[in-house]
Design an enzyme around this catalytic site. Structure first.
Site, PDB file in Angstrom:
ATOM      1  N   ILE A 154     -30.276  28.218  80.180  1.00  0.00           N
ATOM      2  CA  ILE A 154     -29.278  27.161  80.060  1.00  0.00           C
ATOM      3  C   ILE A 154     -29.841  25.977  79.301  1.00  0.00           C
ATOM      4  CG2 ILE A 154     -27.639  25.745  81.368  1.00  0.00           C
ATOM      5  CD1 ILE A 154     -27.481  28.857  81.757  1.00  0.00           C
ATOM      6  N   GLU A 155     -31.096  25.654  79.551  1.00  0.00           N
ATOM      7  CA  GLU A 155     -31.694  24.464  78.968  1.00  0.00           C
ATOM      8  C   GLU A 155     -32.012  24.615  77.479  1.00  0.00           C
ATOM      9  OE1 GLU A 155     -32.173  21.507  79.976  1.00  0.00           O
ATOM     10  OE2 GLU A 155     -31.761  21.614  82.107  1.00  0.00           O
ATOM     11  N   SER A 156     -32.627  25.717  77.124  1.00  0.00           N
ATOM     12  CA  SER A 156     -33.170  25.831  75.765  1.00  0.00           C
ATOM     13  C   SER A 156     -33.029  27.211  75.146  1.00  0.00           C
ATOM     14  CB  SER A 156     -34.665  25.482  75.806  1.00  0.00           C
ATOM     15  OG  SER A 156     -35.357  26.425  76.619  1.00  0.00           O
ATOM     16  N   TYR A 259     -22.909  22.633  84.295  1.00  0.00           N
ATOM     17  CA  TYR A 259     -24.311  23.051  84.340  1.00  0.00           C
ATOM     18  C   TYR A 259     -24.549  24.199  85.319  1.00  0.00           C
ATOM     19  CZ  TYR A 259     -29.393  22.272  84.174  1.00  0.00           C
ATOM     20  OH  TYR A 259     -30.749  22.406  83.992  1.00  0.00           O
TER      21      TYR A 259
END
Length: 537
Positions: A154-156, A259
């Site tokens: 999800i982040e990167s 998120y």
């Protein structure tokens, strides 16, 4: 001869028969003793399975009524933990799922988004294969839910070189300040926000702290994205209004609202890829990399060559290096694919083709421009600015650390730990001054003129060879050295007062008057262009 022979043949069987009878009797007695011992002392001492109790107080439960078969439902309620470790890592991750599931429309929307992009999933999961084993190991060691191993998706998208528009960097997307809070060094030579081991340690430390604050993994994840202060204020606001304080009940930005559904969607796909027609690459339940100690500064390209690893694969495992050299005092270990660690060690010890590093650190002894720094280091100004990301017309402040070629004179001197850990480059605009004169007003002094033009009284005194507390007569020509842009504005203003005629052409967004422009305001900007035309006498 024959009788003797007959007598002998009869006597021998008689003796043998007697001996055999005795042996059989002995064996029977021994067997009876063993059976008697088994009846009184069953099992091995302390054996929890074979131990039994005897005596008048022991009651052996007996079944009442007919025996009943165990139904599948009852059988499934008594799960037996598998003693065999999973052969592939995805199964190991599934076994460690421990967070409550989130089910809403946003989760369904994200499931469809990922499922409709199989190429994207393939790229992400293949990229993750280098790092997932280490992350899962750390999560299990800390007894944390293994869903968190999917958070870098999800982040990167598991890209350790990723940098967001807000300057968050690395696989776990740490902001600069948060990274420093969790001891992630950020300097000229390395950025630990990108380091595989350091950033994973910091991310899990942070998530553990957030879970301790909120007692809920969904709120902890919201705080990881939005900040613990923001989540805390949202909870306090809902409590004041008598509203619920769960993740779905808080008022939060759209990015944070989406998120946890993103993570839940990825979790659902990993849990059941067939349901989403997704194909996860095989990731063996085995470490991908090993830590290898380095004892000398070494070029990134040489390290990759000694390990027999492609340069892009080496950088993927050692993404914190910001320069073409790794400093042993700051980065004493590198990561290498499991089978290449021994190759590197053998080649490193056998290397005899000269120095390991062709670059070193140089600290500016005083503030200077890039041309002066280039002369000190033996580089061309263009190369020095390019290698150290120095824009044109910038001064290099004293104490700044630059990357420069390593000369043969200092080939054996590696960079110290202080420089390796704290190296920074500080820059300031290079100011071009121009000599000009202004006429003193009535009652003007060195101090008042210095204040009017934004320079120091000591400078005005030195330029005019007077004391710092001297006064000027009205109309006295005072010498000043002003920044070029301030000089142009001052000249324009003085001439405008003398002639009373100033013509200004400007873009609609930059309409100004020369009288209102301060001495520090540039005549030209990247987003506006102002031309001052002054009619001479």
């Amino acid at each position: 001869m024959t009788p003797h022979a007959r007598t002998f043949s009869l006597a021998a069987p008689s003796s043998f028969s007697c001996l055999s009878s005795r042996l059989v009797l002995l064996a029977v007695l021994l067997l009876m003793a063993v059976l008697t011992g088994c009846a009184t002392q069953p099992g091995m001492p302390g054996d929890p399975v074979l131990m039994t109790q005897s005596g008048p107080d022991v009651r052996v439960p007996t079944a009442k009524g007919p025996l009943r078969a165990i139904t599948p439902g009852k059988l499934s309620s008594h799960q037996i933990s598998s003693t065999e470790p999973p052969k592939e890592l995805w199964e190991r991750i599934r076994r460690g799922f421990a967070m409550p599931d989130l089910q809403n429309e946003l989760v369904t929307d994200r499931e469809q988004w990922y499922a409709s992009r199989p190429d994207y999933i393939q790229r992400m999961t293949e990229r993750s294969s280098k790092y997932l084993f280490h992350i899962v190991e750390e999560l299990e060691r800390r007894q944390m839910p293994t869903e968190l191993a999917l958070l870098p998706f999800i982040e990167s998208a598991f890209n350790p070189q990723a940098v967001s528009s807000a300057k968050a960097a690395g696989m776990w997307q740490f902001m600069p300040a948060t990274g420093r809070d969790f001891s992630l060094k950020q300097n000229v030579f390395r950025d630990d926000r990108r380091d595989v081991l350091a950033s994973t340690r910091a991310a899990l430390d942070y998530l553990q702290r957030l879970y301790g604050m909120f007692g809920d993994w969904h709120l902890a994840l919201a705080a990881y994205n939005w900040g613990e202060g923001s989540v805390g204020r949202a909870i306090a606001k809902n409590q004041k209004l008598g509203l619920g304080t769960s993740y779905e009940e808080l008022n939060m930005p759209a990015e944070t609202r989406l998120y946890v559904p993103k993570l839940q969607a990825v979790k659902n796909i990993v849990a059941n890829p067939e349901a989403f027609r997704a194909e996860l690459p095989l990731i063996e339940n085995h470490p991908y990399f090993q830590q290898v100690q380095i004892t000398r500064d070494i070029d990134v390209a040489l390290a990759a060559r000694l390990a027999d690893v492609k340069i892009e694969d080496f950088k993927a495992l050692n993404p914190s290096a910001r320069r073409p050299v790794i400093l042993a005092a700051g980065t004493p270990h590198i990561l290498l694919p499991w089978d290449n660690a021994l190759v590197f060690q053998r080649n490193f010890n056998a290397y005899s083709q000269g120095q390991y590093a062709s670059w070193t650190a140089w600290t500016a002894p005083s503030t200077m421009n890039s041309a002066e720094a280039a002369r000190h280091t033996g580089m061309s100004e263009t190369d020095l600015r390019s290698m150290n990301n120095i824009p044109p017309r910038m001064l290099i402040k004293a104490g700044s650390t630059l990357l420069v070629p390593r000369s043969s004179a200092n080939a054996q001197n590696d960079v110290s730990s202080h420089v390796a850990d704290n190296a920074q480059v500080s820059l300031a605009p290079e100011i071009v001054t121009h000599r000009t004169t202004v006429k003193a007003r009535k009652g003007e002094s060195v101090a008042s003129i210095a204040s009017r033009y934004g320079v120091t009284a000591a400078s005005v005194a030195a330029w005019n060879s007077v004391s710092a507390n001297a006064a000027f007569k009205k109309g006295h020509a005072v010498v000043l050295f002003l920044p070029l842009r301030a000089h142009v504005a001052t000249s324009a203003h003085s001439t405008a007062r003398a002639t009373g005629r100033v013509h200004i052409k400007a873009t609609p967004r930059a309409t100004v008057t020369a009288a209102k422009r301060s001495s520090s305001t540039p005549i030209k900007r990247s987003s506006e262009k102002t031309i001052v035309k002054i009619k001479k006498r």
